[in-house]
Design an enzyme around this catalytic site. Structure first.
Site, PDB file in Angstrom:
ATOM      1  N   TYR A 284      43.165  38.101  47.106  1.00 44.00           N
ATOM      2  CA  TYR A 284      43.168  39.166  45.883  1.00 44.00           C
ATOM      3  C   TYR A 284      43.009  40.619  46.419  1.00 44.00           C
ATOM      4  O   TYR A 284      43.614  41.408  46.072  1.00 44.00           O
ATOM      5  CB  TYR A 284      42.067  39.043  45.078  1.00 44.00           C
ATOM      6  CG  TYR A 284      41.993  37.967  44.345  1.00 44.00           C
ATOM      7  CD1 TYR A 284      42.894  37.542  43.268  1.00 44.00           C
ATOM      8  CD2 TYR A 284      41.438  36.358  44.757  1.00 44.00           C
ATOM      9  CE1 TYR A 284      42.828  36.570  42.415  1.00 44.00           C
ATOM     10  CE2 TYR A 284      41.568  35.376  43.935  1.00 44.00           C
ATOM     11  CZ  TYR A 284      42.068  35.586  42.536  1.00 44.00           C
ATOM     12  OH  TYR A 284      42.342  34.253  41.887  1.00 44.00           O
TER      13      TYR A 284
ATOM     14  N   ASN B 120      48.100  34.344  33.936  1.00 41.42           N
ATOM     15  CA  ASN B 120      49.456  34.331  34.145  1.00 41.42           C
ATOM     16  C   ASN B 120      49.965  33.104  33.337  1.00 41.42           C
ATOM     17  O   ASN B 120      49.558  31.960  33.321  1.00 41.42           O
ATOM     18  CB  ASN B 120      49.534  33.773  35.781  1.00 41.42           C
ATOM     19  CG  ASN B 120      51.202  33.300  35.918  1.00 41.42           C
ATOM     20  OD1 ASN B 120      52.089  33.372  35.353  1.00 41.42           O
ATOM     21  ND2 ASN B 120      50.975  32.210  37.003  1.00 41.42           N
TER      22      ASN B 120
ATOM     23  N   CYS C  90      50.539  32.202  40.819  1.00 41.59           N
ATOM     24  CA  CYS C  90      49.356  32.597  41.108  1.00 41.59           C
ATOM     25  C   CYS C  90      48.296  31.548  41.899  1.00 41.59           C
ATOM     26  O   CYS C  90      47.462  32.010  42.613  1.00 41.59           O
ATOM     27  CB  CYS C  90      48.654  32.749  39.928  1.00 41.59           C
ATOM     28  SG  CYS C  90      48.828  31.216  38.534  1.00 41.59           S
ATOM     29  N   HIS C  91      48.710  30.402  42.386  1.00 41.73           N
ATOM     30  CA  HIS C  91      48.217  29.440  43.088  1.00 41.73           C
ATOM     31  C   HIS C  91      48.178  29.732  44.688  1.00 41.73           C
ATOM     32  O   HIS C  91      47.135  29.434  45.111  1.00 41.73           O
ATOM     33  CB  HIS C  91      48.694  28.107  42.979  1.00 41.73           C
ATOM     34  CG  HIS C  91      50.244  27.917  43.414  1.00 41.73           C
ATOM     35  ND1 HIS C  91      51.285  28.160  42.367  1.00 41.73           N
ATOM     36  CD2 HIS C  91      50.765  27.334  44.487  1.00 41.73           C
ATOM     37  CE1 HIS C  91      52.218  28.053  42.992  1.00 41.73           C
ATOM     38  NE2 HIS C  91      51.909  27.715  44.446  1.00 41.73           N
TER      39      HIS C  91
ATOM     40  N   GLU D 274      53.089  22.795  49.290  1.00 39.98           N
ATOM     41  CA  GLU D 274      54.224  23.866  49.783  1.00 39.98           C
ATOM     42  C   GLU D 274      53.915  24.102  51.191  1.00 39.98           C
ATOM     43  O   GLU D 274      54.479  24.915  51.846  1.00 39.98           O
ATOM     44  CB  GLU D 274      54.003  25.250  49.024  1.00 39.98           C
ATOM     45  CG  GLU D 274      54.284  25.253  47.748  1.00 39.98           C
ATOM     46  CD  GLU D 274      53.887  26.590  46.941  1.00 39.98           C
ATOM     47  OE1 GLU D 274      53.437  27.386  47.608  1.00 39.98           O
ATOM     48  OE2 GLU D 274      54.114  26.602  45.888  1.00 39.98           O
TER      49      GLU D 274
END
Length: 157
Positions: A90, A113, A121-122, A148
């Protein structure tokens, strides 16, 4: 406004949009009936989400139309710059937006979001590497980050 429900590995997903773009992709916490006929305006989104979950898509190429404040849209645009397989804190996100003091406002916009997965946002974590809060549940955030990751977890047995 058109909508549909599809099933993903993380649960049922609601997609909302029209000819101006996709405005909402939400993970649901309940069992739903999958949509039989996908509205033409949402076909690309459904296809690209399925490709993402199959591991064949790392970037989305969709017309997006998220509804939010000017600040929220600025944060959501910045979130889209986080590459697949990477994470940002953040604090880093606030710094990129030009105001490290806005960290709480950035976190708040991140939490609002409306385009789950598509606006990633993850990929935002705490400065200490912790997963921190996630509207879809921390187990989903962890699953998405592992999905990912270029370093796939191997099973021992």
């Amino acid at each position: 406004m058109e909508n549909c429900i599809i099933k993903s590995p993380l649960g049922y997903t609601k997609i909302v949009g029209d000819e101006e773009g996709v405005c909402e992709v939400t993970i649901l916490n309940s069992e739903e009936k999958e949509t039989d006929i996908i509205p033409v305006e949402l076909e690309d989104c459904v296809t690209q989400l399925k490709e993402y979950f199959e591991g064949t898509r790392t970037e989305f190429d969709l017309i997006l139309n998220p509804q939010g404040t000017t600040f929220q849209n600025k944060v959501w645009k910045q979130l889209q710059q986080i590459p697949f397989g990477k994470t940002f804190s953040y604090l880093e996100l606030s710094r990129q937006l030009g105001d490290i003091k806005a960290i709480r406002a950035v976190a708040n916009a991140n939490g609002k979001n409306p385009l789950w997965i598509i606006i990633p946002c993850h990929r935002v974590i705490g400065s200490d590497g912790s997963l921190t809060g996630y509207g879809g549940g921390l187990y989903r955030k962890q699953w998405l980050l592992e999905h990912e990751s270029p370093y796939k977890q191997q099973t021992l047995f």
